[in-house]
Design an enzyme around this catalytic site. Structure first.
Site, PDB file in Angstrom:
ATOM      1  N   HIS A  13     -29.243  53.219 116.848  1.00 35.63           N
ATOM      2  CA  HIS A  13     -29.123  52.236 115.761  1.00 35.63           C
ATOM      3  C   HIS A  13     -28.952  52.920 114.404  1.00 35.63           C
ATOM      4  O   HIS A  13     -29.291  54.091 114.220  1.00 35.63           O
ATOM      5  CB  HIS A  13     -30.355  51.322 115.729  1.00 35.63           C
ATOM      6  N   GLU A  84     -37.762  50.641 122.005  1.00 37.22           N
ATOM      7  CA  GLU A  84     -38.243  51.978 121.641  1.00 37.22           C
ATOM      8  C   GLU A  84     -39.648  52.226 122.195  1.00 37.22           C
ATOM      9  O   GLU A  84     -40.353  51.307 122.596  1.00 37.22           O
ATOM     10  CB  GLU A  84     -38.205  52.139 120.116  1.00 37.22           C
TER      11      GLU A  84
END
Length: 198
Positions: A13, A84
């Site tokens: 990202h 994550e």
């Protein structure tokens, strides 16, 4: 290397306030910074012309937004296993702060108090690998730095802790594939950032 063998592209990202400050950002759902958004668009330009049989993204907004800005939002599937690392007590903290309490702490070896162990995130990475290997064709994955590093380590047959050797920048592009055949997993590209504004 044969082009006929599938390639798994990994997109980290774009920048967030915490990736910029070095704070561990696991489940905290932060937006991209303005530069993070620009770099996500640039990542889309870098991916232009490539075709993917499947696109997967973490459910966290930093990955979803990067995926959208790169031009793949309409075709992406949310994969909860791509979220994550759960940093538990270390969420939002910098490594130096954690080292003040635990000088010998290493994320990839020790995991996180009240969060995930290396084995737990490795098991999630293995599930993702199982899904992408089942796809006939190339795959694109949008997620966060530490889970992608563990994913690459597990792709190579290493312990999850092997991810500690594979650094990733925000909005970077990497690619996993094979050398001669499907029994020889390899890294084809790692941490490419030529398209990223610094």
């Amino acid at each position: 290397m044969s082009k006929a063998l599938p390639v798994i592209h990994l997109a980290r990202h774009g920048e967030t306030a915490w990736s910029l400050s070095g704070q561990h950002t696991g489940r905290t759902d932060l937006p991209l910074t303005e530069r993070g958004e620009r770099n996500a668009c640039a990542l889309g330009e870098r991916l232009r012309g490539l075709d993917f049989a499947k696109v997967f993204t973490s459910p966290l907004q930093r990955a979803v937004r990067t995926c959208e800005l790169a031009g793949f939002g309409a075709s992406a599937e949310i994969d909860p296993d791509l979220v994550e690392w759960d940093y538990g007590e270390y969420e939002g903290r910098r490594t130096a702060e954690i080292h003040a309490e635990r000088p010998d702490w290493q994320l990839f070896r020790d995991g996180c108090r009240e969060g995930e162990s290396s084995d737990q995130i490795g098991a999630r990475a293995d599930r993702v690998i199982g899904r992408v290997r089942a796809v006939k064709g190339d795959v694109l994955v949008f997620s966060s730095g530490h889970i992608l590093r563990v994913l690459a380590a597990r792709w190579l047959g290493l312990d999850a802790a092997g991810g500690r050797y594979l650094l990733l920048s925000t909005a970077s592009l990497s690619a996993l594939g094979y050398e001669h055949n499907l029994t020889e997993p390899a890294i084809r590209l790692w941490n490419e950032t030529r398209h990223v504004e610094t």
